[in-house]
Scaffold this active site. Sequence first.
Site, PDB file in Angstrom:
ATOM      1  N   HIS A  67       0.836  -1.202   0.000  1.00  0.00           N
ATOM      2  CA  HIS A  67       0.000   0.000   0.000  1.00  0.00           C
ATOM      3  C   HIS A  67       0.878   1.263   0.000  1.00  0.00           C
ATOM      4  CE1 HIS A  67      -3.467   2.457   1.762  1.00  0.00           C
ATOM      5  NE2 HIS A  67      -2.409   3.208   2.037  1.00  0.00           N
ATOM      6  N   GLU A  68       1.884   1.276   0.892  1.00  0.00           N
ATOM      7  CA  GLU A  68       2.755   2.457   0.987  1.00  0.00           C
ATOM      8  C   GLU A  68       3.621   2.617  -0.257  1.00  0.00           C
ATOM      9  OE1 GLU A  68       2.558   4.876   3.134  1.00  0.00           O
ATOM     10  OE2 GLU A  68       0.930   3.770   4.082  1.00  0.00           O
ATOM     11  N   HIS A  71       1.836   4.434  -2.932  1.00  0.00           N
ATOM     12  CA  HIS A  71       1.909   5.902  -2.775  1.00  0.00           C
ATOM     13  C   HIS A  71       3.249   6.421  -3.308  1.00  0.00           C
ATOM     14  CE1 HIS A  71      -1.683   6.480  -0.409  1.00  0.00           C
ATOM     15  NE2 HIS A  71      -1.267   5.717   0.576  1.00  0.00           N
TER      16      HIS A  71
HETATM   17 ZN   LIG Z   1      -2.189   5.171   2.344  1.00  0.00          ZN
END
Ligand SMILES: [Zn+2]
Length: 372
Positions: A67-68, A71
């Site tokens: 998830h990170e 980003h």
């Molecule tokens: Zn996030």
Amino acid sequence: MLRNSIKLFTIRGIEVGVHYSWLVIFLLLTWSLTLVFRETLRHLAPLEYWVLAVIASLLLFVSVLIHELAHSFMALARGLGARSITLFIFGGVSNLTGEAKQPSTEFVVAIVGPITSFVLAALSYAVAVVADEPRVSLIFGYLAFINLVLGGFNLVPGFPLDGGRVLRSILWQITGSMRRATEYAAFVGRLVAYGLFALAVWFFLVDSNIISGIWFGAIAWFLHSAASSSVQQQVLESRLRQVRVADVVRGDEQAVSPQTTVAELIDDYLLPRNRRAMPVVANDQLVGIVTVSDITRVPPAERARVAVAQVMSSRDSLISVRPDAPLRDAVELLAEHDLEQLPVLDGSRLVGLLTRADVMRQLQLREALASD
Ligand SMILES: [Zn+2]
């Protein structure tokens, strides 16, 4: 990388680490998973529940990492920098550098995280359904659930959660002011935190569900403190980002030669100029920096005999910045290495010393003169 974290590895220039608190929560999570798994899948050996719970916790960790990374990779693709990721159990802090110049950039960098979690949830669900082995189904069923929760929780419109950033980018688009948008989004973040806190109290007192109470209480607390600090940090960072090191450092830097004695340094430079440090230069090249703390190691009786070259920090051990670097980078270096000053070098030419005091004065000036 945040303080109090352990570095794991580097990927595409991004340092990835875990915060110390992660270890404690990892154990808490693993333990609560053994209880859940015991209810869901019976008749396994006690040790097997622990093994399954550890695997599930680790896979949750990998999900949060992906998830990170989503980003960070999106930030890189949009021309922003990505410096580090510090992982907590439910999420991470991606240290992205360079501010989104348009609301649309902030929007896509924020929204890609929850979307990634939802994709992971769908994939895990597919594995759970297809797998013949009940233990595999158990783990992936849990992963599907937790990624759904992660994606959903991060979409809560409270800054600094992803949803809060999405909200901020929309408000930014509408109001045209990133600062006002941040304040509104942080306000919503605090409201959400109070709501979750009320839910935690309800779990404790009415539902007698201690575990859920602890989880919601911890999340509420995390969200509230993050929302409160993010406004100040945002304002500070946006001010720092507009400023280059060259704008702040005084260019009229005087230096001493390596042969200068400590006594001369004190009487001719530090005291009359009200300085705590002086650069040491030979043949127009910086060779070191001498500071008050270097001098205090020399007994007063010997100060007339000891040369600056013997006590200074030499060039090799010095961290320096370029004059065109953003002031924010210099501030990070000062904080990270606990320095009082940084030499500013243009190639090997000394431009000046940037001190903490210079940075503070500049910030106070900008605070006083700020209109937005
Ligand atoms: Zn996030």
